[in-house]
Design an enzyme around this catalytic site. Structure first.
Site, PDB file in Angstrom:
ATOM      1  N   CYS A 172       0.768  -1.369  -0.058  1.00 15.24           N
ATOM      2  CA  CYS A 172       0.026  -0.070  -0.011  1.00 15.24           C
ATOM      3  C   CYS A 172       0.945   1.236   0.016  1.00 15.24           C
ATOM      4  O   CYS A 172       0.348   2.396  -0.245  1.00 15.24           O
ATOM      5  CB  CYS A 172      -0.963  -0.060   1.142  1.00 15.24           C
ATOM      6  SG  CYS A 172      -1.723  -1.627   1.428  1.00 15.24           S
ATOM      7  N   HIS A 232      -2.848   6.382   2.499  1.00 19.38           N
ATOM      8  CA  HIS A 232      -3.372   5.231   1.758  1.00 19.38           C
ATOM      9  C   HIS A 232      -4.721   4.780   2.786  1.00 19.38           C
ATOM     10  O   HIS A 232      -4.797   5.051   3.950  1.00 19.38           O
ATOM     11  CB  HIS A 232      -2.496   4.097   2.281  1.00 19.38           C
ATOM     12  CG  HIS A 232      -2.958   2.824   2.059  1.00 19.38           C
ATOM     13  ND1 HIS A 232      -3.751   2.208   0.998  1.00 19.38           N
ATOM     14  CD2 HIS A 232      -2.945   1.576   2.924  1.00 19.38           C
ATOM     15  CE1 HIS A 232      -4.237   1.308   1.257  1.00 19.38           C
ATOM     16  NE2 HIS A 232      -3.835   0.596   2.548  1.00 19.38           N
ATOM     17  N   ASN A 250     -10.373  -1.142   0.378  1.00 21.42           N
ATOM     18  CA  ASN A 250      -8.958  -0.670   0.353  1.00 21.42           C
ATOM     19  C   ASN A 250      -8.143  -1.340  -0.661  1.00 21.42           C
ATOM     20  O   ASN A 250      -8.310  -2.428  -1.156  1.00 21.42           O
ATOM     21  CB  ASN A 250      -8.275  -1.498   1.681  1.00 21.42           C
ATOM     22  CG  ASN A 250      -6.618  -1.489   1.775  1.00 21.42           C
ATOM     23  OD1 ASN A 250      -5.920  -1.157   0.585  1.00 21.42           O
ATOM     24  ND2 ASN A 250      -6.037  -1.771   2.946  1.00 21.42           N
TER      25      ASN A 250
HETATM   26  N1  COA Z   1     -18.028  -9.154  10.779  1.00 19.20           N
HETATM   27  C1  COA Z   1     -18.245  -9.310  12.032  1.00 19.20           C
HETATM   28  N2  COA Z   1     -17.236  -9.708  13.169  1.00 19.20           N
HETATM   29  C2  COA Z   1     -16.098  -9.630  12.518  1.00 19.20           C
HETATM   30  C3  COA Z   1     -15.657  -9.448  11.538  1.00 19.20           C
HETATM   31  C4  COA Z   1     -16.584  -9.233  10.421  1.00 19.20           C
HETATM   32  N3  COA Z   1     -16.216  -9.056   9.100  1.00 19.20           N
HETATM   33  N4  COA Z   1     -14.334  -9.659  11.262  1.00 19.20           N
HETATM   34  C5  COA Z   1     -13.852  -9.896  12.580  1.00 19.20           C
HETATM   35  N5  COA Z   1     -15.039  -9.809  13.429  1.00 19.20           N
HETATM   36  C6  COA Z   1     -14.959  -9.986  14.801  1.00 19.20           C
HETATM   37  C7  COA Z   1     -13.832 -10.610  15.343  1.00 19.20           C
HETATM   38  O1  COA Z   1     -13.798 -12.169  15.268  1.00 19.20           O
HETATM   39  C8  COA Z   1     -13.850 -10.471  16.790  1.00 19.20           C
HETATM   40  O2  COA Z   1     -14.498 -10.967  17.557  1.00 19.20           O
HETATM   41  P1  COA Z   1     -14.282 -11.771  18.832  1.00 19.20           P
HETATM   42  O3  COA Z   1     -14.256 -10.460  19.726  1.00 19.20           O
HETATM   43  O4  COA Z   1     -15.406 -12.630  19.074  1.00 19.20           O
HETATM   44  O5  COA Z   1     -13.186 -12.281  18.866  1.00 19.20           O
HETATM   45  C9  COA Z   1     -14.264  -8.864  16.807  1.00 19.20           C
HETATM   46  O6  COA Z   1     -14.876  -8.740  15.604  1.00 19.20           O
HETATM   47  C10 COA Z   1     -13.163  -7.621  16.839  1.00 19.20           C
HETATM   48  O7  COA Z   1     -12.241  -8.179  16.236  1.00 19.20           O
HETATM   49  P2  COA Z   1     -10.917  -7.053  16.090  1.00 19.20           P
HETATM   50  O8  COA Z   1     -10.182  -7.851  15.298  1.00 19.20           O
HETATM   51  O9  COA Z   1     -10.577  -6.396  17.360  1.00 19.20           O
HETATM   52  O10 COA Z   1     -11.861  -5.936  15.119  1.00 19.20           O
HETATM   53  P3  COA Z   1     -11.225  -4.694  14.566  1.00 19.20           P
HETATM   54  O11 COA Z   1     -11.893  -3.712  15.278  1.00 19.20           O
HETATM   55  O12 COA Z   1      -9.735  -4.464  14.931  1.00 19.20           O
HETATM   56  O13 COA Z   1     -11.625  -4.724  13.182  1.00 19.20           O
HETATM   57  C11 COA Z   1     -10.237  -4.932  11.134  1.00 19.20           C
HETATM   58  C12 COA Z   1     -10.844  -5.612  12.220  1.00 19.20           C
HETATM   59  C13 COA Z   1      -9.470  -5.946  10.426  1.00 19.20           C
HETATM   60  C14 COA Z   1     -11.177  -4.366  10.295  1.00 19.20           C
HETATM   61  C15 COA Z   1      -9.055  -3.975  11.709  1.00 19.20           C
HETATM   62  O14 COA Z   1      -8.352  -4.686  12.744  1.00 19.20           O
HETATM   63  C16 COA Z   1      -8.454  -3.198  10.504  1.00 19.20           C
HETATM   64  O15 COA Z   1      -8.952  -2.595   9.682  1.00 19.20           O
HETATM   65  N6  COA Z   1      -7.083  -3.483  10.484  1.00 19.20           N
HETATM   66  C17 COA Z   1      -5.992  -3.143   9.884  1.00 19.20           C
HETATM   67  C18 COA Z   1      -6.076  -3.913   8.524  1.00 19.20           C
HETATM   68  C19 COA Z   1      -5.481  -3.251   7.514  1.00 19.20           C
HETATM   69  O16 COA Z   1      -5.655  -2.068   7.129  1.00 19.20           O
HETATM   70  N7  COA Z   1      -4.566  -3.872   6.611  1.00 19.20           N
HETATM   71  C20 COA Z   1      -4.147  -3.477   5.335  1.00 19.20           C
HETATM   72  C21 COA Z   1      -3.133  -2.504   5.685  1.00 19.20           C
HETATM   73  S1  COA Z   1      -2.652  -1.634   4.462  1.00 19.20           S
END
Ligand code: COA
Length: 329
Positions: free
Chosen positions: A112, A248, A278
């Protein structure tokens, strides 16, 4: 030799994927996706549509927006994590498809951060006086690399492309840059191709994207909060001198957290996450283009572009916007 960017074009595939698509087969919801990521929709390429195809469409759009002769391009840089093949480069495929007669061609793999790395390299080629007109494209077909059964990551990514031309100019409009990498965190976000290990640790070698979302989120916020003020200082700017920040677009909550910590108003942040997901290397040019179309970004506005992601790596650059959309018939 001075450099500027005067032309831009973007493309997204026709297949629109709203959040409800994921509701049909995963335990997720439109509400969860919007609230946790900001994403409302994204686009997925067709089965036989690859990254170089998206690149060509973005360049064709650039030619509709500006009177510029793409045949004069003497170097093509494609930033992508999803090239059609590992070899030949997507840039070489673009050169062939556009019939550009004399051009060096490379792909760069900086996830990214790739589009900003591309601009930095293009500026360097022009400063070295070896090249005069460099096509820089950020493009991805991430839909082909995601595991559609992994709800943590598949809801995030989309396909798209954005192209700009970095060219010789009487005045310099592309200023100082910053690059920063923490390779020891590479295992937090990867697509495996040939190796089945990272740092000696076995990884899933299924050619799909894998990420530790929470770790990447935390790294992204702290890296941007650290590097944006450093980059601003390298340009003798203050934070207030940024007319628009184009980071990004990974997750709207990352952008909100960064703006809050730096006390930058969110209105100064131009994003592409809501309508495209993204799109990795394509997200910055797509946001830039949409900022121009909406009339938000104007001539001579001071922009700070900053990409971050797989590596984990980060690259930022300050520039003056010199793009005016013309609409050529
Ligand atoms: N729908 C519903 N629930 C979901 C889910 C979805 N699509 N994806 C994850 N969950 C759940 C998880 O399983 C977790 O459940 P639990 O508490 O029972 O274990 C809960 O939601 C919270 O998960 P968490 O990982 O803490 O969520 P988050 O708020 O961090 O959001 C992302 C997850 C992936 C959206 C977030 O971490 C993110 O955007 N990270 C950066 C990723 C990124 O940008 N990558 C590319 C970089 S360039």
């Amino acid at each position: 030799m001075n450099a500027t960017i005067k032309s831009i074009g973007i493309y997204h595939p026709e297949r629109e994927i709203t959040n409800s698509f994921f509701e049909t087969y995963l335990e997720t919801s439109d509400q969860w996706i919007r609230e946790r990521t900001g994403i409302e929709k994204r686009y997925f390429s067709l089965e036989n549509e690859y990254t170089s195809d998206l690149c060509v469409k973005a360049v064709e759009a650039l030619q509709k927006n500006h009177k510029t002769d793409v045949q004069e391009v003497d170097f093509i840089i494609v930033a992508t994590s999803t090239p059609d093949q590992i070899l030949p480069s997507a840039a070489s495929r673009v050169q062939a498809k556009l019939g550009i007669p004399h051009a060096g061609c490379i792909d760069i793999s900086a996830a990214c951060g790739g589009f900003v790395y591309g601009i930095i390299l293009a500026k360097g080629l022009i400063a070295a006086q070896t090249h005069r007109k460099v096509l820089v494209i950020g493009a991805e077909t991430l839909s082909k690399a995601i595991d559609l059964s992994d709800r943590n990551s598949c809801i995030l990514f989309g396909d798209g492309a954005g192209a700009v031309i970095v060219e010789v100019s009487s005045e310099n409009h592309i200023f100082n840059a910053l690059t920063d990498t923490e390779g020891n965190l590479g295992k937090e976000l990867f697509i495996s191709h040939l190796s089945e290990t990272v740092d000696g640790e076995p990884i899933l070698a299924d050619r799909k994207m894998h990420q530790n979302g929470r770790a990447v989120f935390k790294w992204a916020v702290s890296t941007l909060v650290k590097n944006i003020p450093i980059l601003v200082a390298k340009n003798n700017w203050k934070l207030d001198d940024i007319d628009f920040l184009i980071p990004h677009s990974a997750n709207i909550r990352i952008l909100e957290a960064v703006c809050k910590k730096l006390e930058l108003p969110m209105e100064k942040c131009v994003e592409s996450i809501r309508n495209y997901g993204n799109t990795s290397a394509a997200s910055i040019p797509i946001a830039w283009y949409n900022g121009l179309v909406s009339g938000k970004i104007k001539s001579h506005d001071q922009l700070l572009l900053i990409g971050f992601g797989g590596g984990l790596t980060c690259a930022g650059i300050c520039l003056e916007n010199n793009i005016v959309l013309e609409k050529v018939d």
